[in-house]
Design a protein around this motif. Structure first.
Motif, PDB file in Angstrom:
ATOM      1  N   GLY A 115     -57.848   9.207 -34.864  1.00 21.50           N
ATOM      2  CA  GLY A 115     -58.733  10.568 -35.698  1.00 21.50           C
ATOM      3  C   GLY A 115     -59.607   9.920 -36.673  1.00 21.50           C
ATOM      4  N   GLY A 116     -59.510  10.694 -37.892  1.00 17.65           N
ATOM      5  CA  GLY A 116     -60.499  10.142 -38.952  1.00 17.65           C
ATOM      6  C   GLY A 116     -61.919  10.542 -38.602  1.00 17.65           C
ATOM      7  N   PHE A 117     -62.092  11.877 -38.363  1.00 21.43           N
ATOM      8  CA  PHE A 117     -63.516  12.414 -38.209  1.00 21.43           C
ATOM      9  C   PHE A 117     -64.006  13.112 -39.518  1.00 21.43           C
ATOM     10  N   ASP A 132     -50.829  15.007 -30.648  1.00 17.14           N
ATOM     11  CA  ASP A 132     -50.323  13.658 -31.177  1.00 17.14           C
ATOM     12  C   ASP A 132     -49.261  14.146 -32.136  1.00 17.14           C
ATOM     13  N   ARG A 136     -51.949   0.369 -28.708  1.00 15.61           N
ATOM     14  CA  ARG A 136     -52.793   0.532 -30.068  1.00 15.61           C
ATOM     15  C   ARG A 136     -52.893  -0.978 -30.478  1.00 15.61           C
ATOM     16  N   THR A 175     -47.382   8.780 -31.264  1.00 14.80           N
ATOM     17  CA  THR A 175     -48.054   7.726 -32.195  1.00 14.80           C
ATOM     18  C   THR A 175     -47.145   7.305 -33.278  1.00 14.80           C
ATOM     19  N   GLU A 186     -57.951  11.876 -31.551  1.00 12.86           N
ATOM     20  CA  GLU A 186     -56.395  12.369 -32.333  1.00 12.86           C
ATOM     21  C   GLU A 186     -57.200  12.897 -33.790  1.00 12.86           C
ATOM     22  N   PRO A 187     -57.951  14.015 -33.575  1.00 18.76           N
ATOM     23  CA  PRO A 187     -58.376  14.572 -34.947  1.00 18.76           C
ATOM     24  C   PRO A 187     -57.211  15.292 -35.634  1.00 18.76           C
ATOM     25  N   GLY A 188     -56.916  15.205 -36.848  1.00 16.25           N
ATOM     26  CA  GLY A 188     -56.270  15.945 -37.584  1.00 16.25           C
ATOM     27  C   GLY A 188     -56.850  16.802 -38.573  1.00 16.25           C
ATOM     28  N   TYR A 240     -53.437  18.285 -44.477  1.00 12.34           N
ATOM     29  CA  TYR A 240     -52.672  17.325 -45.561  1.00 12.34           C
ATOM     30  C   TYR A 240     -52.556  17.996 -46.938  1.00 12.34           C
ATOM     31  N   HIS A 297     -56.479   3.584 -34.122  1.00  5.72           N
ATOM     32  CA  HIS A 297     -56.979   4.493 -34.983  1.00  5.72           C
ATOM     33  C   HIS A 297     -57.243   3.903 -36.466  1.00  5.72           C
ATOM     34  N   LYS A 344     -49.471  15.795 -37.652  1.00  6.61           N
ATOM     35  CA  LYS A 344     -49.157  15.468 -39.104  1.00  6.61           C
ATOM     36  C   LYS A 344     -49.940  16.251 -40.238  1.00  6.61           C
ATOM     37  N   ALA A 360     -53.589  15.925 -34.189  1.00  3.86           N
ATOM     38  CA  ALA A 360     -52.628  14.879 -34.926  1.00  3.86           C
ATOM     39  C   ALA A 360     -51.983  16.075 -36.042  1.00  3.86           C
TER      40      ALA A 360
HETATM   41  C1  LIG Z   1     -52.335   7.434 -35.204  1.00  2.00           C
HETATM   42  C2  LIG Z   1     -53.006   8.692 -36.078  1.00  2.00           C
HETATM   43  N1  LIG Z   1     -54.046   9.424 -35.281  1.00  2.00           N
HETATM   44  C3  LIG Z   1     -54.501  10.273 -35.934  1.00  2.00           C
HETATM   45  C4  LIG Z   1     -54.568  10.517 -37.189  1.00  2.00           C
HETATM   46  C5  LIG Z   1     -55.393  11.774 -37.995  1.00  2.00           C
HETATM   47  O1  LIG Z   1     -56.352  11.347 -38.911  1.00  2.00           O
HETATM   48  P1  LIG Z   1     -57.093  12.318 -39.445  1.00  2.00           P
HETATM   49  O2  LIG Z   1     -56.241  13.673 -39.977  1.00  2.00           O
HETATM   50  O3  LIG Z   1     -57.867  11.634 -40.440  1.00  2.00           O
HETATM   51  O4  LIG Z   1     -58.059  12.724 -38.206  1.00  2.00           O
HETATM   52  C6  LIG Z   1     -53.817   9.817 -37.950  1.00  2.00           C
HETATM   53  C7  LIG Z   1     -53.713   9.883 -39.652  1.00  2.00           C
HETATM   54  O5  LIG Z   1     -52.987   9.380 -40.342  1.00  2.00           O
HETATM   55  C8  LIG Z   1     -53.062   8.699 -37.409  1.00  2.00           C
HETATM   56  O6  LIG Z   1     -52.247   7.836 -37.990  1.00  2.00           O
END
Ligand SMILES: Cc1ncc(COP(=O)(O)O)c(C=O)c1O
Length: 491
Positions: A241-243, A88, A157, A111, A337-339, A446, A204, A69, A67
């Motif tokens: 994501g969100g691991f 992503d 989604r 996404t 989608e791990p960020g 982040y 997600h 971002k 991810a």
């Molecule tokens: C669609 C999507 N995928 C993946 C992530 C990445 O999340 P994380 O960084 O918590 O793994 C986000 C974070 O906002 C998201 O919006």
């Protein structure tokens, strides 16, 4: 002074080695200024391998999408381009960056919210699009049809999954289509088969709760069945994501800190924050109210381990067998989608100490050449100590700075009352002196560039990529880094 309450960062070998190189770090800051962000591209490749090993353990196929971002870095993205990772992207700029960093379209997925330009380049370049709503599907289909673009691979989604039987708290989301609207969404998918190809369904969830995610994953398996009974042939489940990341080295320190914070809010001990800020907690007539609005900084089950645990959970309404088994039996591919978790241990934000000042009221301010936006730990509710990196050959210890642990307030370089790097009193092993550095470790996810801006014309941090070569650290500007080439492997 009250007993220091340390929150020591969890440091794996690369970050430890980097922080043990004060000469290298001080040279970098002398040359490139403060604040300075250091990223570790080789670490991100190693983290990817750990995620891949969870896939192997459960014998699952599918891709791991970084991810983007979480960090704007070019070196991290280019390093990942040289691995089997996918990416992503959530904006036009991120898509251009991914394409320009070596990701071929079949390894890119869009996404999040999308404007027409973003959708156009997504369709034109042939990446996969994770569809947020029926309206977005209609817009994409119209664009593809009108300009004769190639058929676009899509995932849907979804959100608002409901647990059957047990009560599992599921939060509302502004993203995705509610599963209650699935029928009309699938009608739209069927009517746009000439312009789009449904390859999977997705979610997600911005939560750390495993049960909530298990409900969503189980919900996706049921939706896949619904798709197949309609003659659609999706083969992927994307669990987002969100691991999570474990930021702290010591769980006991975290327990002690949060207990003492509660005591401080209740007035049972000296304050632990600037002006008694309670991070969501407050005292009403001696009774504790509110909820602690902090990231659980000590999380032993995070990252790949969290994925492993999720996949091992039983699916309550599908025979109680592990979720991974259900994916495997149906030959579904798993997308993740791990960020934050993929850039765990991949970054360090450095700030120079400008001034150390004690006030008549007994406070000690340490002013940094950095502001709260440069390392937005506070914004994300992550409490973790910086590492003191003394200036090599710097001023000898004085009776003041050699006094052992000390509680200080870290203040930033903005002419703004609110510019505290953290509202927490931070305990350092000794009082720093001007010219020392504070290193905020593990900030690639982040914290280092998501919120940084040019307020007051203050510079935002430059970014460098650091890598080990024959036992010593080397570096280049982040955007000068190209895997294999920069590191000299091609010679
Ligand atoms: C669609 C999507 N995928 C993946 C992530 C990445 O999340 P994380 O960084 O918590 O793994 C986000 C974070 O906002 C998201 O919006």
């Amino acid at each position: 002074m009250a007993t220091p309450l340390f929150l020591a960062p969890r440091l794996e070998s690369r970050l430890t080695s980097l922080l043990d190189s004060p000469g290298f770090l001080h040279d970098l800051v002398s040359a490139l200024g403060s604040p300075l962000n250091v990223v570790l591209p080789d670490q991100v490749a190693e983290n990817l391998e750990q995620f891949r090993s969870v896939y192997r353990r459960h014998r699952l196929g599918g891709d791991i999408f970084f991810a983007h971002k979480a960090n704007r870095s070019s070196s991290l993205v280019r390093r990942l381009a040289a691995t089997p990772a996918a990416i992503d992207i959530a904006s036009l700029g991120e898509l251009q960056h991914a394409l320009g960093s070596g990701f071929a379209p079949d390894r890119i997925m869009a996404t999040g919210p999308k404007n027409p330009e973003f959708l156009w380049l997504a369709a034109r370049s042939g990446i996969t699009v994770n569809i947020d709503s029926r309206a977005e599907l209609e817009e994409l289909a119209a664009l593809v049809g009108k300009f004769g673009l190639p058929r676009v691979r899509i995932l849907l989604r979804l959100s608002s999954f409901e647990a059957t039987g047990t009560t599992v708290l599921t939060r509302k989301s502004r993203f995705g289509t509610s599963v209650q609207e699935l029928d009309s969404l699938l009608n739209a998918v069927e009517s746009h088969r000439d312009t789009t190809e449904l390859i999977g369904v997705a979610y997600h969830l911005d939560t750390i709760g495993l049960p909530e995610k298990a409900v969503a994953l189980e919900g996706c398996i049921k939706v896949m069945n619904a798709c197949h009974s309609r003659g659609l042939r999706p083969r992927v489940i994307d669990i987002g994501g969100g691991f999570g990341v474990n930021y702290l080295a010591d769980g006991e320190q975290w327990e002690r800190y949060t207990t003492e914070l509660t005591n401080a809010v209740l007035g049972r001990r000296s304050p632990l924050t600037w002006q008694g800020h309670g991070y969501g907690l407050r005292s009403e007539g001696g009774t504790l109210r509110g909820a602690l609005g902090l990231y659980p900084a000590h999380r032993p089950v995070a990252g790949p381990r969290y994925l492993d645990e999720l996949l091992s959970l039983p699916a309550p309404s599908l025979g109680g067998r592990p979720l991974a088994t259900l994916l495997l039996e149906n030959l579904y591919d798993l997308y993740t989608e791990p960020g934050r978790a993929l850039v765990d241990q991949c970054g360090l934000a450095l700030a120079k100490v400008l001034e150390v000042r004690r006030t008549a009221a007994g406070d000690c301010f340490v002013r940094l050449e950095m502001n709260a936006g440069d390392v937005s730990l506070e914004e994300h509710g992550v409490l973790v100590d910086p590492v003191l990196v003394p200036r090599p050959g710097g001023a000898a210890a004085t009776s003041d700075n050699d006094s052992g642990p000390v509680g200080v307030h870290l203040i930033g370089n903005l002419c703004l009352e609110a510019d505290f790097i953290t509202r927490r009193t931070v305990f350092l092993p000794r009082l720093p002196v001007p010219g020392d550095l504070l290193g905020f470790a593990n900030t690639a996810g982040y914290f280092m560039d998501f919120s940084a801006d040019h307020a007051l014309h203050q510079p935002i941090a430059r970014k460098v990529a650091a890598f080990e070569d024959a036992g010593s650290w080397r570096w280049c500007l982040d955007d000068q880094y190209w895997p294999n080439i920069t590191t000299g492997e091609h010679i």
